[in-house]
Design a protein around this motif. Structure first.
Motif, short mmCIF file in Angstrom:
data_model
loop_
_atom_site.label_atom_id
_atom_site.label_comp_id
_atom_site.label_asym_id
_atom_site.label_seq_id
_atom_site.Cartn_x
_atom_site.Cartn_y
_atom_site.Cartn_z
N ARG A 188 0.83 -1.21 0.00
CA ARG A 188 0.00 0.00 0.00
C ARG A 188 0.87 1.26 0.00
NH1 ARG A 188 -3.19 -1.24 5.33
NH2 ARG A 188 -1.03 -1.78 5.84
N HIS A 189 2.09 1.15 0.51
CA HIS A 189 3.01 2.28 0.56
C HIS A 189 4.40 1.80 0.15
CE1 HIS A 189 -0.15 4.46 2.68
NE2 HIS A 189 -0.25 3.43 3.50
N PRO A 190 4.58 1.44 -1.12
CA PRO A 190 5.82 0.79 -1.54
C PRO A 190 7.05 1.69 -1.49
CG PRO A 190 4.40 1.23 -3.43
CD PRO A 190 3.60 1.52 -2.22
N ILE A 191 6.87 3.00 -1.65
CA ILE A 191 8.00 3.92 -1.55
C ILE A 191 7.78 4.78 -0.30
CG2 ILE A 191 9.30 5.77 -2.65
CD1 ILE A 191 8.48 4.67 -5.34
N HIS A 192 8.62 4.57 0.68
CA HIS A 192 8.45 5.25 1.97
C HIS A 192 8.64 6.77 1.84
CE1 HIS A 192 8.48 1.44 4.12
NE2 HIS A 192 9.60 1.11 3.51
N SER A 193 8.01 7.49 2.75
CA SER A 193 8.31 8.91 2.96
C SER A 193 9.23 9.03 4.16
CB SER A 193 7.02 9.70 3.20
OG SER A 193 6.18 9.65 2.07
N THR B 61 14.90 3.81 2.43
CA THR B 61 14.08 3.28 3.50
C THR B 61 13.46 4.49 4.19
OG1 THR B 61 15.82 3.36 5.18
CG2 THR B 61 15.72 1.38 3.81
N THR B 62 12.73 4.25 5.27
CA THR B 62 12.11 5.39 5.95
C THR B 62 13.16 6.38 6.43
OG1 THR B 62 10.30 3.97 6.70
CG2 THR B 62 10.59 6.06 7.86
N LYS B 63 14.30 5.90 6.93
CA LYS B 63 15.27 6.77 7.59
C LYS B 63 16.57 6.97 6.81
CE LYS B 63 13.58 5.72 12.24
NZ LYS B 63 13.94 5.24 13.59
N SER B 64 16.64 6.53 5.58
CA SER B 64 17.88 6.70 4.84
C SER B 64 17.64 6.59 3.34
CB SER B 64 18.93 5.66 5.27
OG SER B 64 18.52 4.37 4.87
N ALA B 65 18.62 7.04 2.57
CA ALA B 65 18.55 6.91 1.11
C ALA B 65 19.96 6.80 0.56
CB ALA B 65 17.85 8.11 0.50
N VAL B 66 20.10 6.04 -0.51
CA VAL B 66 21.36 5.90 -1.22
C VAL B 66 21.15 6.39 -2.64
CG1 VAL B 66 23.19 4.33 -1.97
CG2 VAL B 66 21.97 3.89 0.18
N ALA B 67 21.87 7.44 -3.01
CA ALA B 67 21.76 8.02 -4.35
C ALA B 67 22.98 7.60 -5.17
CB ALA B 67 21.68 9.54 -4.27
N HIS B 68 22.75 6.91 -6.28
CA HIS B 68 23.83 6.42 -7.13
C HIS B 68 24.15 7.47 -8.19
CE1 HIS B 68 23.65 2.03 -5.88
NE2 HIS B 68 22.61 2.56 -5.26
N LEU C 142 9.14 23.01 0.69
CA LEU C 142 9.35 22.15 -0.48
C LEU C 142 10.10 20.87 -0.13
CD1 LEU C 142 10.34 24.90 -3.07
CD2 LEU C 142 8.30 23.46 -3.19
N ASP C 143 10.47 20.70 1.14
CA ASP C 143 11.26 19.53 1.52
C ASP C 143 10.55 18.23 1.17
OD1 ASP C 143 13.38 21.01 2.42
OD2 ASP C 143 12.85 20.89 4.54
N TRP C 144 9.25 18.15 1.45
CA TRP C 144 8.50 16.92 1.17
C TRP C 144 8.56 16.59 -0.31
CZ3 TRP C 144 4.50 16.64 -2.29
CH2 TRP C 144 3.98 17.86 -2.73
N LEU C 145 8.50 17.62 -1.15
CA LEU C 145 8.47 17.41 -2.60
C LEU C 145 9.83 16.95 -3.12
CD1 LEU C 145 7.05 17.69 -5.34
CD2 LEU C 145 7.71 20.12 -5.33
N GLY C 146 10.90 17.62 -2.69
CA GLY C 146 12.22 17.25 -3.16
C GLY C 146 12.57 15.83 -2.76
N SER C 147 12.25 15.46 -1.53
CA SER C 147 12.53 14.10 -1.07
C SER C 147 11.72 13.07 -1.85
CB SER C 147 12.20 13.99 0.43
OG SER C 147 12.33 12.67 0.89
N ALA C 148 10.44 13.36 -2.06
CA ALA C 148 9.58 12.41 -2.78
C ALA C 148 10.04 12.23 -4.22
CB ALA C 148 8.14 12.90 -2.74
N LEU C 149 10.47 13.30 -4.86
CA LEU C 149 10.95 13.20 -6.24
C LEU C 149 12.29 12.47 -6.31
CD1 LEU C 149 10.02 16.75 -7.59
CD2 LEU C 149 8.94 14.57 -8.18
N LEU C 150 13.18 12.75 -5.36
CA LEU C 150 14.45 12.03 -5.33
C LEU C 150 14.21 10.53 -5.24
CD1 LEU C 150 17.60 12.06 -5.04
CD2 LEU C 150 17.22 12.12 -2.57
N ARG C 151 13.28 10.12 -4.40
CA ARG C 151 13.00 8.70 -4.20
C ARG C 151 12.30 8.07 -5.41
NH1 ARG C 151 12.22 7.19 1.90
NH2 ARG C 151 13.88 8.44 2.83
#
Length: 356
Positions: A35-40, A75-82, A198-207
């Motif tokens: 139901r929430h495959p990509i975490h916020s 994940t909920t608490k981290s991200a890895v950007a390649h 805009l933080d919510w938007l930038g994070s969501a787009l990055l993910r």
């Protein structure tokens, strides 16, 4: 559909949004809440990701993947950007994306003027080609994964010496928020407030970075922030169908996408206009807002026309390592990817923004 077939379908969708290799996406999706495959991320995590995304997208001109990132794992608490290997700057030179990332992200002070880079960002570790970042007094975590052989320690040391020589104190190893950073926030309160909206938007787009490649026909993507609005300009070359409805459908998907609605739209890609002057760039503009929040907006500018910047775009992207199957889709070899002289001034107006 069998459970195995469903898992593969979910993994393909995950791959479409994040760009992760199929085997990785399949492993990630096993056991995840569909139901929430990509975490916020929580507030501080979103802040770090949004600030990093905004600055990583600035200053480059061409890279192998839209906005310089091949894929993102989160994940909920981290991200890895390649990171891609290199970017081509506006002056035509090729520059390692690891160096470009540090130039954009590392905080340093111009005493009495401002802080450059991400206020409060701190380097907390290096593990091979991974650079680990956080924000002061937080548990947020962002990893920049460079290509094999990336020497983050050497890159960091070179910048520390350079900034010290220029009397611009480097701040990325300070344990607390410095007076320079506190003054920066205090001196630019409206800008700081607007960007936090805009933080919510930038994070969501990055993910969901991969949709700029998988769900778009644009070969060039640029991004910048004006006030409380995040703007993306996506260029599709004439002769390739402008499928912005596909991008919007994926972007606003109720399960995989963002909670956005279209506030305003203006579309100029009607078939009769497509038959007009081939040197004219058409633009469809969409203004989107969060369905439940008042702060922060997204503007998408889908442009359709002659190639931007100078010619030989496909060759430049191929040299940077852009996937050939993607190039064949968005810039086939027969496509008119050379801007005519009459387009030069129009293309130049965006040359100071980050692009493909």
């Amino acid at each position: 559909m069998t459970s195995g077939g469903r898992l593969e379908k979910l993994a393909r969708t995950q791959q479409l949004y994040t760009g992760e290799p199929f085997a990785v996406a399949k492993k990630v999706m096993r056991g995840r809440d569909n139901r929430h495959p990509i975490h916020s991320g929580p507030l501080q995590q979103a802040h770090l990701e949004a600030e990093a995304f905004a600055k990583l997208c600035s200053g480059g001109q061409w890279w192998a993947h839209p906005l310089g990132l091949s894929h993102v794992q989160s994940t909920t608490k981290s991200a890895v950007a390649h990171l891609d290997s290199h970017t081509t700057l506006s002056n035509g030179t090729s520059y390692a994306l690891s160096g470009h990332a540090l130039d954009q992200l590392l905080p340093s002070a111009e005493p009495g003027v401002q802080v450059n880079g991400v206020v409060g960002l701190r380097v907390v570790g290096i593990d091979g080609s991974d650079l680990h970042l956080t924000l002061v007094d937080s548990e947020c975590h962002l990893v920049l994964r460079g290509i094999p052989g990336t020497d983050w320690a050497e890159e960091l040391d070179e910048r520390r010496l350079r900034y010290e020589k220029a009397e611009a104190p480097p701040l990325w190893q300070q344990p607390k928020l410095t007076t320079f950073e506190e003054e920066h926030i205090r001196d630019y309160p409206e800008t700081w407030k607007a960007e936090r909206g805009l933080d919510w938007l930038g994070s969501a787009l990055l993910r969901r970075i991969a949709i700029f490649q998988t769900a778009s026909t644009a070969y060039s993507t640029r991004s910048w922030i004006t006030g409380d609005e995040w703007i993306f300009e996506l260029d599709t070359v004439r002769g390739i169908r402008l499928e912005h409805e596909v991008f919007l459908r994926h972007l606003m998907d109720p399960v995989w996408g963002l909670p956005l609605h279209i506030e305003r739209q203006y579309c100029s890609c009607r078939p009769e206009q497509e038959l007009g002057d081939s040197t004219y760039t058409l633009q469809c503009t969409y203004d989107l807002l969060h369905r439940g929040m008042n702060s922060g907006g997204l503007q998408l500018r889908f442009r359709h026309g002659p190639g931007v910047y100078t010619g030989g775009t496909r060759i430049k992207l191929a040299e940077l390592g852009a996937p050939i199957r993607w190039l064949d889709r968005v810039l086939p070899e027969h496509s008119p990817d050379v801007a005519s002289p009459s387009d030069a001034s129009g293309a130049a107006r965006s040359s100071d923004e980050g692009s493909h």
